[in-house]
Every structure is written in C-alpha cells, then in structure tokens.
Scaffold this active site. Structure first.
Site, short mmCIF file in Angstrom:
data_model
loop_
_atom_site.label_atom_id
_atom_site.label_comp_id
_atom_site.label_asym_id
_atom_site.label_seq_id
_atom_site.Cartn_x
_atom_site.Cartn_y
_atom_site.Cartn_z
N ARG A 131 0.20 5.23 0.93
CA ARG A 131 -0.79 6.22 1.38
C ARG A 131 -0.36 7.60 0.93
O ARG A 131 0.74 8.03 1.23
CB ARG A 131 -0.93 6.16 2.92
N LYS A 133 0.83 -1.20 0.00
CA LYS A 133 0.00 0.00 0.00
C LYS A 133 0.87 1.26 0.00
O LYS A 133 1.88 1.32 0.68
CB LYS A 133 -0.88 -0.01 1.26
C1 R5P Z 1 -2.58 1.02 9.11
O1 R5P Z 1 -1.61 0.83 8.49
C2 R5P Z 1 -3.61 0.01 9.46
O2 R5P Z 1 -3.12 -1.28 9.51
C3 R5P Z 1 -4.82 0.09 8.56
O3 R5P Z 1 -4.50 -0.40 7.27
C4 R5P Z 1 -5.27 1.51 8.44
O4 R5P Z 1 -5.38 2.05 9.71
C5 R5P Z 1 -6.59 1.58 7.74
O5 R5P Z 1 -6.97 2.92 7.65
P1 R5P Z 1 -8.09 3.40 6.66
O6 R5P Z 1 -9.32 2.56 6.93
O7 R5P Z 1 -8.30 4.84 7.01
O8 R5P Z 1 -7.57 3.21 5.27
#
Ligand code: R5P
Length: 297
Positions: free
Chosen positions: A193, A191
C-alpha cells in the site's frame, strides 16, 4: 424475558433476529437529532433488572458513536442489569499502530470509548492484524463470530469450481478458513500500500487454475483499491472474471461502482453493513453467537 434488544437506526433486521432467541425480547428506543445536530435518545421499554443488548454496526462510526454511547448510558440509567453491544462491523481496527509521529493508535482509543459504555461486545471478524486479539485493547468481555462458514456455504452453492484468492497477506486468515470449510483450493497475493488509494498487488502464478472461477475474499472492502488491483492482475493472466466477496462491505464513496467497472463477474457481501451487494446473511450466526456467549458467562 431476561434480555431486551434495542436497535440503533438501521440495525432492525439484526435486532429482530436476536430478539427471536429464547429469553430475549425486542425493546424500543428513539434515537434522533435536535435541530442543532446534537443527539437525543430515549428508551421506551422497561429495562430495570434486565440485560440490555444494543445492536449497532459501526461503519461510518464517527456519526454513530455519540448517540450509541448516550443510548448505552440511558440503558444503565433505566436500571439495566448489564449493557452489551452487538456490532456486526467493528470500526477503527485498521488504525492499529502509530504510523507517523504525532498520531494516536485510534483502535485503542475507540476501544476505550466502547469499553467505557458497555459490559460486553460481540462482533464479526474484526480486522485483527498488528493487534492480535480484541482483549489487547478492549477491557470488556468480547466475542468474535466468524463469517467463514456462511461464506463457504454460499460459495459452494453458487460458484462453479471456485479458486479462492486472498488479495493480500492479511486476508490469509479469512481465505484459509473459507478454503478449509469448502475444500476449495486457495492462493494468496502480496500487496504493497503506497497511500489511501494507491495499492500494488503482486502478479500471481495462477495459470494452472484456468478452468476455475477465481473468488477474491477480503474482510473489508473500503476504497476497493485492493480488490481492483487484484482483479486487474488476475484478468491480465487470462483467468476468468472473478467473483468478489467482502465480509464487511464498507464501500467508501464510489468504490462499489469502480469495482464493478474493473471486470468482475459479481460482487457479493455479508450483511454486516447494509448494502445492495448483501447476499450472505449472518443474522442467524450472530444471533447464535450472542446466545452461546451469554450462556457461557
Ligand atoms: C486490510 O488490510 C484489509 O484486509 C483490506 O484489504 C483493506 O481494508 C481493503 O481496503 P481498500 O478497499 O481501501 O483497499
């Protein structure tokens, strides 16, 4: 009765489960707000010489923190021998570094406030990423209960031929644990972000899993962007609609509805945060974890 379990509003089910353990009983406390918005707490049970256990899950933490710390202080003022916190969801763990100049490491600050009010903390799968253990930031005794066994049990009973999928590298710790306990295969996505609500997930090579039911597992689902991206990529590869499992169903604003609309087979969560998707109860595991932790101290 050596321990008295007190519940912050909304945490009664977990509190009742804990109070059923040997040596524990249920206490009562009033937590309310004055008309001006300030908090008022009052403990109605006798605590002198007893161990107080306060149950409070910490999603939407800002509004909970002041009454929670006041309740812990009231327990001490009532003569409690110790004051512990059972927080099925532990907040602020994702703010685990200074991402930009001028910020603070909120996870540390939050840990400091909780540590100032309590003698110990028990929680479920905290988001440990750049902070490796709770001991790095909490100065009190901490104990972690893992959801993997309950998640694996639910999945094996309810999903036909599951293929576990972690939506990002950080989810590997939870997904691999569920895979190990269930014997189901698992793959990880990567992923990137780009902002609060902007997330890109790699296209996985999962064509060989066509006969399986994809099961996406993540610790926290907040905006659900991570899950939604992952669902989109899986659907584009032609895989079946996935089942999404969240250990901590934070579901900010419209996240739940948006995830539902993304083409999922089902959305399931553990009950660390009360939500209509709760299907996996961790109350018994948390009660057992608290019991073992207290017995070992
Ligand atoms: C962060 O890395 C966690 O493992 C989750 O993937 C994250 O908190 C998900 O956040 P959201 O639902 O805002 O994409």
């Amino acid at each position: 009765m050596n321990s008295v379990v007190l519940s912050m509003p909304g945490n009664e089910r977990f509190a009742n489960a804990l109070a059923g353990a040997p040596g524990c009983g249920r206490g009562t406390a009033v937590v309310r707000h004055f008309p001006d918005g300030e908090s008022h707490v009052r403990i109605e049970s006798a605590l002198a010489g007893r161990h107080a256990i306060i149950v409070c899950t910490l999603d939407r933490p800002d509004e909970k923190l002041v009454p929670l710390l006041l309740l812990a202080a009231a327990a001490r003022d009532s003569g409690a021998a110790s004051v512990g916190l059972v927080a099925p969801y532990l907040a602020y763990m994702r703010q685990d570094r200074r991402f930009h100049a001028g910020e603070t490491i909120s996870a540390r600050r939050f840990a400091g406030w909780i540590s100032s009010g309590f003698d110990w903390l028990v929680t479920v799968d905290p988001h440990l990423h750049r902070i490796a253990t709770l001991a790095e930031i909490y100065t009190i005794h901490t104990h972690v209960v893992h959801a993997a066994a309950d998640v694996a049990r639910w999945m094996m009973a309810n999903v036909r031929q599951p293929l576990l999928i972690g939506p990002d590298e950080e989810s590997a710790q939870w997904v691999s644990d569920v895979a190990m306990r269930s014997g189901a295969p698992f793959v990880m996505l990567t992923k990137t972000r780009r902002g609060d609500r902007e997330v890109e997930v790699s296209v996985p090579e999962v064509e060989r899993w066509r006969s399986h039911t994809p099961v996406l597992v993540d610790d926290i689902v907040s905006t659900a962007r991570t899950m939604i991206e992952a669902v989109g990529h899986l659907r584009r590869t032609g895989l079946a609609a996935p089942v999404c499992i969240a250990v901590h169903p934070v579901f900010a604003q419209n996240a739940f509805a948006e995830l539902r609309a993304a083409g999922v087979a089902d959305i399931i969560s553990c009950d660390t945060i009360a939500h209509s998707s709760n299907r996996i109860s961790l109350a018994a595991s948390v009660a057992a974890g608290v019991g073992e932790f207290l017995a070992s101290r």
